[in-house]
Design a protein around this motif. Structure first.
Motif, short mmCIF file in Angstrom:
data_model
loop_
_atom_site.label_atom_id
_atom_site.label_comp_id
_atom_site.label_asym_id
_atom_site.label_seq_id
_atom_site.Cartn_x
_atom_site.Cartn_y
_atom_site.Cartn_z
N UNK A 1 7.27 17.68 -6.98
CA UNK A 1 8.07 16.67 -6.04
C UNK A 1 7.32 16.39 -4.97
N UNK A 2 6.86 14.74 -5.23
CA UNK A 2 5.70 13.83 -4.79
C UNK A 2 6.29 13.07 -3.51
N UNK A 3 5.38 12.43 -2.01
CA UNK A 3 6.34 12.19 -1.46
C UNK A 3 4.81 11.17 -1.52
N UNK A 4 5.67 9.80 -1.16
CA UNK A 4 5.28 8.25 -1.31
C UNK A 4 5.77 8.00 0.39
N UNK A 5 4.82 8.06 0.90
CA UNK A 5 4.53 6.78 1.79
C UNK A 5 4.32 5.20 2.05
N UNK A 6 5.05 4.82 2.08
CA UNK A 6 4.71 2.83 2.18
C UNK A 6 4.18 2.09 3.42
N UNK A 7 4.18 1.62 2.55
CA UNK A 7 3.63 0.35 4.20
C UNK A 7 3.86 -1.01 4.02
N UNK B 1 1.07 -1.40 0.43
CA UNK B 1 0.07 -0.13 0.12
C UNK B 1 1.01 1.10 -0.28
N UNK B 2 0.68 1.72 -0.78
CA UNK B 2 1.44 3.53 -0.43
C UNK B 2 -0.01 4.77 0.00
N UNK B 3 0.62 5.46 -0.07
CA UNK B 3 0.30 6.97 -0.25
C UNK B 3 0.71 8.24 -1.38
N UNK B 4 0.41 8.46 -2.10
CA UNK B 4 0.94 9.94 -3.05
C UNK B 4 1.09 11.12 -2.77
N UNK B 5 2.08 11.80 -2.19
CA UNK B 5 1.14 12.80 -1.33
C UNK B 5 2.09 13.93 -2.47
#
Length: 293
Positions: free
Chosen positions: A110-116, A45-49
């Motif tokens: 620029x994109x932050x990727x928050x991974x699980x 799972x990933x959130x792309x901020x």
């Protein structure tokens, strides 16, 4: 980035509505106009901020996940998008595992990727069996050695004896575990820092008395690289299991808030086993003096 910058760690902490046992890391990708890595998929799972500029995301729930051969990156050979959005600063896109996606920068972005974390069944099985074997050696319960006193002389020495297969199968069938074994495995395994993580102990560490004084004035915080988990009976810090009966609620608070106020620490300062443990973590670089970095 969360391992190297307190601001990145603070952003990652905003996603702690998901259990820490599943939270993995925060990465930042930068691209100029038209830049991207190509259509691909992730196994987690990933959130792309979006934090700067714009990026156009195209996604697909396609079943064909064949990769282009001969590339250092896992780029899809065939990609047919089904939906698309343009993310601007503050926008966020959630992607479940194996959803194909392609992000293309519209101008500098620029994109932050928050991974699980999403360990596979085979990974968990292998690591759990290794955990059981380690615990058996640590407790002196490695079991009897393999023996075959009735093995007759053979004419084909390279052939695997059927009796050997049968005997080892019987030994493996005797492997037993319970719910606490599973909890202990998950706590140590999921709190273990990545192999690349190196902690930075203080160059001139305070002795325990000075440490207590400093923490009583300024409080404590977990180092941004530290992982502290718990369950009913045990705490797990950076891959180590700790059984603790006293002052549990304050360790719960440290784990959940990742910091401990000076006022709270003062209530513990008379408890020498607790302060000795926290001083040990401080000397290892696992915690820092001061609530705020």
């Amino acid at each position: 980035m969360d391992l190297h910058d307190d601001r990145a760690r603070a952003l990652l902490d905003r996603f702690r509505f998901v259990p820490d046992a599943r939270l993995d890391d925060l990465m930042i990708s930068y691209a100029t106009d038209g830049g991207g890595v190509g259509p691909h998929f992730d196994s987690y799972d990933v959130f792309l901020l979006q934090v700067k500029g714009k990026r156009r995301w195209r996604i697909s729930a396609q079943k064909d996940l064949t990769l282009q051969p001969g590339l250092p990156l896992k780029v899809l050979q065939h990609f047919e998008h089904e939906q698309e959005w343009v993310l601007e600063p503050g926008d966020m896109l959630y992607l479940p595992p194996h959803i194909a996606h392609d992000g293309i920068a519209e101008g500098e972005c620029m994109t932050c990727s928050i991974g699980f974390r999403a360990p596979s069944e085979s990974e968990l099985t292998a690591q759990f069996l290794y955990h059981l074997a380690e615990r058996g050696e640590a407790t002196g319960k490695a079991g009897a050695l393999y023996r075959d006193p009735r093995q007759a002389a053979v004419e084909q020495p390279a052939e695997l004896p059927a009796a050997l297969v049968e005997r080892v199968g019987a030994m493996l069938a005797n492997v037993r575990w319970n719910e606490q074994d599973i909890a202990s495995f998950l706590g140590t395994y999921l709190s273990e820092p990545k192999p690349s993580v190196v902690f930075d102990p203080p160059q001139r560490p305070l002795n325990e008395a000075r440490f207590i004084g400093a923490a009583s004035r300024s409080g404590l915080r977990l180092d941004r690289k530290s992982n502290l988990l718990y369950e009913r009976r045990f705490f797990f810090v950076n891959g180590e299991e700790i059984s603790w009966t006293g002052a549990k609620k304050w360790l719960f608070e440290l784990a959940n808030l990742r910091c401990m106020s000076a006022k709270r620490f003062v209530t513990l300062s008379h408890d020498s086993p607790v302060t000795a443990l926290l001083h040990e973590w401080y000397c290892a670089g696992w915690i820092q003096v001061g609530e705020i970095a």
